[in-house]
Design a protein around this motif. Structure first.
Motif, short mmCIF file in Angstrom:
data_model
loop_
_atom_site.label_atom_id
_atom_site.label_comp_id
_atom_site.label_asym_id
_atom_site.label_seq_id
_atom_site.Cartn_x
_atom_site.Cartn_y
_atom_site.Cartn_z
N ILE A 214 0.84 -1.29 0.02
CA ILE A 214 0.07 0.27 0.14
C ILE A 214 0.86 1.37 0.06
O ILE A 214 1.87 1.29 0.94
N TYR A 215 0.59 2.14 -0.89
CA TYR A 215 1.37 3.37 -0.95
C TYR A 215 0.39 4.45 -0.71
O TYR A 215 -0.82 4.35 -1.02
N GLU B 114 9.07 5.45 5.46
CA GLU B 114 9.00 6.63 4.81
C GLU B 114 9.46 6.20 3.17
O GLU B 114 10.53 5.39 3.08
N GLY B 115 8.94 6.81 2.27
CA GLY B 115 9.16 6.67 0.95
C GLY B 115 10.05 7.85 0.33
O GLY B 115 10.38 7.70 -1.12
N GLY B 116 10.15 8.95 0.92
CA GLY B 116 10.64 10.01 0.26
C GLY B 116 9.74 10.81 -0.63
O GLY B 116 8.42 10.76 -0.62
N PHE C 224 0.14 5.50 -12.70
CA PHE C 224 1.37 4.80 -11.95
C PHE C 224 1.41 3.55 -12.65
O PHE C 224 0.85 2.42 -12.50
N ASP C 225 2.50 3.80 -13.55
CA ASP C 225 2.77 2.79 -14.57
C ASP C 225 3.12 1.40 -14.02
O ASP C 225 3.01 0.49 -14.71
N ASN C 226 4.22 1.35 -13.07
CA ASN C 226 4.61 0.09 -12.66
C ASN C 226 4.54 -0.08 -11.19
O ASN C 226 4.97 -0.99 -10.48
N GLY D 272 5.11 -3.51 -7.22
CA GLY D 272 5.41 -2.94 -5.69
C GLY D 272 6.85 -2.46 -5.67
O GLY D 272 7.76 -2.70 -4.68
N PRO D 273 7.48 -1.52 -6.49
CA PRO D 273 8.52 -0.94 -6.41
C PRO D 273 9.00 -0.06 -5.22
O PRO D 273 8.00 0.33 -4.77
#
Length: 451
Positions: free
Chosen positions: A111-112, A146-148, A215-217, A221-222
């Motif tokens: 989940i983002y 945290e993902g920046g 959101f292409d990719n 789950g990158p």
């Protein structure tokens, strides 16, 4: 003890009962505390365990210095809700607010959550001038990493100095396009500094457009710094609508998307014309038809709406729901579409049906009243930029979401941007909202080969 009952007993007022909710997600304990403002209320299905998650923006007042992104969980299909937890905001280390969080659930199970992060530089307002920040969860939303920051596309509508963040807001959950890729709409507000304007000129004088992020990719789950995003539509224009009295300006905000049975995208958005406007894309948002006023049917009556969100939702049975306030801005004593503290006090629902051989591909029933605040204000508001003042919020069902989960269809809504509630929308409640079945005036043309 039942959490809904406990919340009701702890709440400072019984005013939350006015809209006749079926579900309680969050009730503030005091009228003017740190949690007095609750909005942009997005409920969605978690990837595991049959849980529902709710993400919203909370503050002492809208745009306040404590604005943050919070999350709550329901393990029983939305009947009861656990304690809220903060994902981002002034407490995350830098003291700067976070606003308008929205989740994207990857098919990988990750989940983002993305939001507008204020970094101390103000162009239009601290709640919209900011970079896109991200956190992600690999355990169904229990813990967040945290993902920046995510690079944000700049256009000619932004301040020329690249150190100045853009002005943008996402408010809806993403949908998936014809190829299954998550797509979300956002409002880009033109830089008022670049135009030599000020916030004091008012929102009715400022330029804005609707754009989209794909959101292409993300389903792979990158890590957030490896996400590939496509910014739509092509070019710098975005979807536009006239801003009355200001030639060359656009007022087009808060796009809401659905995918049609023919795999085209259908988008509605709010304007300053007293009407909902819409557009259609046949290439997954790369290009769009010229926007126009939304009608109940081709050649029919225009659908009235003040400056307020007007989401359209896809239902599992193939129908659509349109949520709107059903007036041109003059309801409740309003004098123009931007009188949002007056003309948003009653919310309506119309049923939509797809019409293959029609210019406007969704036709709508007449509206039915969903709920009203009766003009009673609650909560807190900003007095200038510093002090918190007594409430003037009387709006209902703005910045909502809808789930169809475990056989229950629920509209999740803020009531006066204070209480967070849910209403079960049954087929019986929708019965009688009939959509015209007369042939479209455009049918002979649209049925010709090659058109």
């Amino acid at each position: 003890m039942d959490t809904a009952k406990a919340a009701a007993e702890a709440c400072w007022t019984e005013e939350w009962k006015r809209t006749k909710p079926d579900r309680i997600v969050y009730l503030p304990k005091t009228e003017e505390g740190a949690d007095a403002d609750n909005e942009h209320f997005l409920v969605f299905e978690a990837p595991y365990d049959g849980h529902l998650l709710a993400v919203w923006t909370q503050a002492e007042a809208e745009g306040g210095h404590m604005q943050r992104i919070v999350l709550a969980r329901s393990v029983d299909g939305g009947i009861t809700w656990g304690q809220q937890e903060e994902i981002a905001g002034p407490q995350d280390g830098d003291g700067k607010i976070a606003s308008w969080g929205f989740p994207v659930v990857s098919r990988s199970g990750r989940i983002y959550c993305f939001w507008t992060k204020f970094v101390g530089i103000i162009d239009n307002h601290r709640q919209m001038t900011g970079w896109m920040q991200c956190a992600y969860s690999d355990d169904n939303g229990y813990t967040w990493i945290e993902g920046g920051y995510i690079p944000f596309k700049r256009t000619a509508k932004d301040y020329p100095d690249p150190s100045m963040p853009p002005n943008w807001i996402v408010w809806q959950l993403p949908i998936r396009d014809s190829q299954g890729r998550p797509l979300v709409g956002f409002t880009r507000h033109s830089s008022i500094r670049a135009r030599g304007e000020t916030v004091l000129d008012g929102w009715g004088a400022q330029d804005s457009r609707c754009e989209f992020i794909r959101f292409d990719n993300i389903d792979e789950g990158p890590h957030p710094n490896e996400l590939r995003l496509t910014w739509l539509p092509e070019g710098d224009g975005g979807l536009q609508a006239p801003l009355p009295g200001k030639p060359g300006y656009s007022f087009a905000q808060e796009p809401s998307l659905v995918l049609l049975p023919d795999q085209r995208l259908f988008c509605v958005f709010r304007t300053l014309t007293g009407r909902i406007w819409y557009s259609v894309s046949g290439d997954d948002g790369r290009t769009w038809r010229m926007p126009e006023v939304l009608r109940y049917e081709d050649g029919g009556e225009e659908i009235l709406q003040p400056v307020a969100p007007c989401p359209v939702y896809s239902l599992q049975d193939g129908r659509f729901l349109l949520l709107f306030h059903n007036n041109d801005g003059t309801a409740g004593g309003g004098t123009w579409p931007g009188d949002s503290n007056l003309n948003r006090q009653s919310a309506y629902i119309a049923v939509g049906e797809y019409r293959e051989l029609a210019h406007q591909p969704i036709w709508f029933s007449r509206p039915k009243l969903l709920c009203t605040s009766g003009g009673v204000a609650v909560g807190s508001s900003m007095n200038g930029d510093q002090q918190i003042g007594k409430a003037f919020r009387i709006e209902v069902a703005t910045y909502t979401s809808l789930t169809e989960f475990n056989g229950s269809r629920i509209l999740w809504y803020p009531d006066r941007k204070h209480f967070l509630l849910g209403r079960i929308i049954t087929d019986e409640w929708l019965e009688g909202l009939q959509v015209s079945r007369k042939p479209s005036l455009y049918a002979p043309l649209l049925s010709r080969p090659g058109t």
